[in-house]
Design an enzyme around this catalytic site. Structure first.
Site, short mmCIF file in Angstrom:
data_model
loop_
_atom_site.label_atom_id
_atom_site.label_comp_id
_atom_site.label_asym_id
_atom_site.label_seq_id
_atom_site.Cartn_x
_atom_site.Cartn_y
_atom_site.Cartn_z
N ASP A 1 -3.13 2.52 -6.01
CA ASP A 1 -1.94 2.54 -5.16
C ASP A 1 -1.82 1.36 -4.21
OD1 ASP A 1 -4.04 3.30 -3.52
OD2 ASP A 1 -2.82 4.69 -2.36
N GLU A 2 -2.54 0.27 -4.45
CA GLU A 2 -2.39 -0.89 -3.58
C GLU A 2 -2.70 -2.18 -4.33
OE1 GLU A 2 -5.20 -1.60 -0.38
OE2 GLU A 2 -6.57 -0.11 -1.24
N ASP B 1 0.86 -1.18 0.00
CA ASP B 1 0.00 0.00 0.00
C ASP B 1 0.89 1.23 0.00
OD1 ASP B 1 -2.19 1.64 0.09
OD2 ASP B 1 -2.82 1.07 2.11
#
Length: 394
Positions: free
Chosen positions: A107-108, A13
């Site tokens: 973003d993860e 993350d």
């Protein structure tokens, strides 16, 4: 498990991703209170630096509240094209480690590295290597959780923030889980948490000690789900492809809107955004939906099935305008308008050719707009009808 091995799942993350990307070109702002989002009373926080988070600012919080909590914060307008570029590079790094990557957002992602350990080493070595590559190659910090299941890896990455790594060995999974508050379990929202409080359950350990049938009587299947998680049972595989069920966009106005022309202009703008995202995903929509929220926060939704599935903005907007006209005069000013494309299928298989050459001309024009936007993401290419009056006259 793979050939007798215990699974090794990483949840990676990125830390305050939008803020971190913006700071790459603004190093003088590192360490300051930063909020990424549109300035305006109706806007929300997209991302906040940890300096702001320490003051209580959170993502999705109304901007007006965030500014009151962090009056010294510097607000940066989002640069969506830049975030997509960095997201693609991040996922490339992940896929060089393992082909088993499940992207959850820009973003993860989950990574199953069970089959990569012979080549790259044990999971902590892989996690350290990924964090180093993200920092060295992109200048971005990330937190990593490592466990034998997706759920525990996700919880561990939260515990590792900011910019850290937490490894939960399989034999210590229950020991770790049973130290956590019950809110750490997936599926515990405000209502479920209230029911659990009424039952005297505040920790994962207390939930694990509660008979499963007692939980299912109060919470239905959610109770069975939470009981399994409390005992570390989560056998879900990392899914390399996540089917997108709908694609949408919406806009909240700074001032409640009565003006019909302005509302239609916003619908046209949203229609082009949704159509571009459909084409990017190589999808067509069979259904389009209109969402309106009025000044008293009442919300209505209407949908229409398209004659032929499409990803052309003109066809999506035409259907939405038909829904708008069917609603008649607005009883109140409009606070929010949204468009959603649903019943998605792969493009190419079900497209019907039109006898009207103008339809194909518009599709070609929109495809050209996609190409130009991909090369110049900061550009302002758009239909002429979306230009301000002064711009048209130039």
């Amino acid at each position: 498990m793979v050939q007798g091995k215990v699974r090794a799942i990483l949840h990676v993350d990125m830390d305050a991703f939008f803020v971190s990307v913006e700071l790459l070109t603004r190093p003088e702002l590192v360490g300051k209170q930063i909020i990424v989002g549109h300035v305006g009373e109706r806007s929300v926080v997209l991302s906040a630096s940890y300096e702001c988070r320490a003051l209580g600012v959170k993502s999705a919080m109304p901007m007006s509240i965030a500014i009151r909590m962090a009056p010294q914060a510097i607000v940066i307008e989002p640069t969506q094209g830049l975030y997509r570029t960095y997201s693609a590079r991040i996922m490339e790094i992940f896929r060089e480690v393992t082909p088993l990557v499940e992207q959850l957002s820009v973003d993860e992602a989950f990574l199953d590295v069970t089959g990569s350990m012979r080549r790259l080493g044990p999971p902590p070595v892989i996690g350290t290597m990924i964090r180093k590559r993200l920092r060295d190659e992109l200048g971005l910090p990330a937190s990593v959780g490592i466990a034998s299941s997706k759920f525990v890896a996700k919880v561990a990455s939260t515990g590792a923030k900011p910019d850290g790594m937490l490894v939960i060995q399989p034999e210590r999974t229950l020991e770790y889980l049973h130290t956590l508050p019950v809110g750490a379990l997936w599926g515990v929202g405000a209502k479920t948490a209230e029911v659990l409080r009424e039952m005297g359950i505040g920790t994962v350990a207390q939930l694990a000690a509660t008979p499963e049938n007692t939980l299912s009587r109060r919470l239905g299947t959610t109770g069975n789900h939470l009981y399994a998680l409390a005992w570390g049972r989560d056998d879900r595989a990392v899914e390399t492809e996540r089917e997108e069920k709908s694609i949408g966009a919406e806009e909240t106005f700074a001032v409640d809107l009565w003006d019909e022309e302005a509302l239609r202009r916003e619908i046209l703008h949203l229609g082009h955004r949704v159509a571009a995202r459909l084409r990017q995903a190589n999808k067509v929509a069979g259904v389009v939906a209109l969402k309106l929220r009025y000044s008293d926060f009442s919300t209505l939704s209407r949908s229409r099935t398209l004659p032929v599935p499409s990803n052309a903005a003109g066809e999506l907007v035409g259907a939405i305008e038909g829904l708008l006209e069917k609603l008649g005069a607005r009883p109140q000013a409009v606070r929010l308008v949204g468009i959603r494309a649903e019943k998605l299928t792969e493009a190419g298989g079900g497209m019907q050719l039109s006898f009207d050459p103008r339809d194909d001309n518009w599709r070609q024009a929109e495809a050209t707009m996609d190409l130009i936007s991909s090369r110049f993401p900061a550009g302002a290419l758009r239909p002429a009808s979306l230009l301000e009056r002064g711009q048209k006259d130039k």
